[in-house]
Design a protein around this motif. Structure first.
Motif, mmCIF file in Angstrom:
data_model
loop_
_atom_site.group_PDB
_atom_site.id
_atom_site.type_symbol
_atom_site.label_atom_id
_atom_site.label_comp_id
_atom_site.label_asym_id
_atom_site.label_seq_id
_atom_site.Cartn_x
_atom_site.Cartn_y
_atom_site.Cartn_z
ATOM 1 N N LEU A 1 -34.249 -14.351 12.062
ATOM 2 C CA LEU A 1 -33.132 -14.145 12.982
ATOM 3 C C LEU A 1 -31.794 -14.259 12.261
ATOM 4 N N GLN A 2 -31.696 -15.212 11.366
ATOM 5 C CA GLN A 2 -30.457 -15.375 10.606
ATOM 6 C C GLN A 2 -30.188 -14.161 9.722
ATOM 7 N N SER A 3 -31.235 -13.591 9.156
ATOM 8 C CA SER A 3 -31.050 -12.442 8.260
ATOM 9 C C SER A 3 -30.616 -11.184 9.006
ATOM 10 N N PHE A 4 -30.854 -11.132 10.319
ATOM 11 C CA PHE A 4 -30.442 -9.972 11.103
ATOM 12 C C PHE A 4 -28.966 -10.023 11.486
ATOM 13 N N ARG A 5 -28.351 -11.180 11.343
ATOM 14 C CA ARG A 5 -26.942 -11.338 11.732
ATOM 15 C C ARG A 5 -26.035 -10.529 10.819
ATOM 16 N N ALA A 6 -24.983 -9.977 11.389
ATOM 17 C CA ALA A 6 -24.056 -9.129 10.631
ATOM 18 C C ALA A 6 -23.442 -9.869 9.453
ATOM 19 N N GLU A 7 -23.087 -11.128 9.647
ATOM 20 C CA GLU A 7 -22.438 -11.849 8.546
ATOM 21 C C GLU A 7 -23.407 -12.191 7.412
ATOM 22 N N ALA A 8 -24.697 -11.995 7.620
ATOM 23 C CA ALA A 8 -25.675 -12.235 6.561
ATOM 24 C C ALA A 8 -25.818 -11.025 5.641
ATOM 25 N N ALA A 9 -25.227 -9.899 6.015
ATOM 26 C CA ALA A 9 -25.370 -8.665 5.234
ATOM 27 C C ALA A 9 -24.541 -8.750 3.952
ATOM 28 N N HIS A 10 -25.222 -8.786 2.837
ATOM 29 C CA HIS A 10 -24.561 -8.847 1.524
ATOM 30 C C HIS A 10 -25.180 -7.801 0.609
ATOM 31 N N GLY A 11 -24.981 -6.574 0.912
ATOM 32 C CA GLY A 11 -25.549 -5.504 0.101
ATOM 33 C C GLY A 11 -26.560 -4.694 0.875
ATOM 34 N N ALA A 12 -26.818 -3.535 0.345
ATOM 35 C CA ALA A 12 -27.727 -2.599 1.014
ATOM 36 C C ALA A 12 -29.179 -3.060 0.913
#
Length: 89
Positions: free
Chosen positions: A51-62
């Motif tokens: 769930l945490q990895s789906f959060r927008a702020e967790a996005a760090h690269g493609a």
């Protein structure tokens, strides 16, 4: 798909989230529960990570390209019947 678009538009869900990511997450969780049926702590921790990895702020690269899985193509459907496996191209 509407829920995904709304969450992305609100900035809560990663822009590169794909509905097949949910199918992959469910399969991962099913594998964990099958391997460790009594380990609720591991189950809760995996779900929290996902769930945490789906959060927008967790996005760090493609991310790599999404899978062709869909919830309806999972090997076991929610009703207990055998689902259809995705075809391999």
């Amino acid at each position: 798909m509407t829920l995904v678009r709304r969450a992305q538009a609100a900035g809560a869900l990663r822009a590169d989230f794909h509905p097949s990511d949910l199918a992959v997450a469910l399969l991962s969780h099913c594998g964990l529960v099958t391997a460790l049926p009594g380990d609720r702590a591991a189950s809760r921790r995996l779900v929290a990570y996902l769930l945490q990895s789906f959060r927008a702020e967790a996005a760090h690269g493609a991310l790599p390209a999404p899978s062709e899985l869909s919830l309806s193509s999972l090997p076991l459907a929610a009703d207990g019947s055998q689902g259809q496996r995705p075809s391999r191209a």
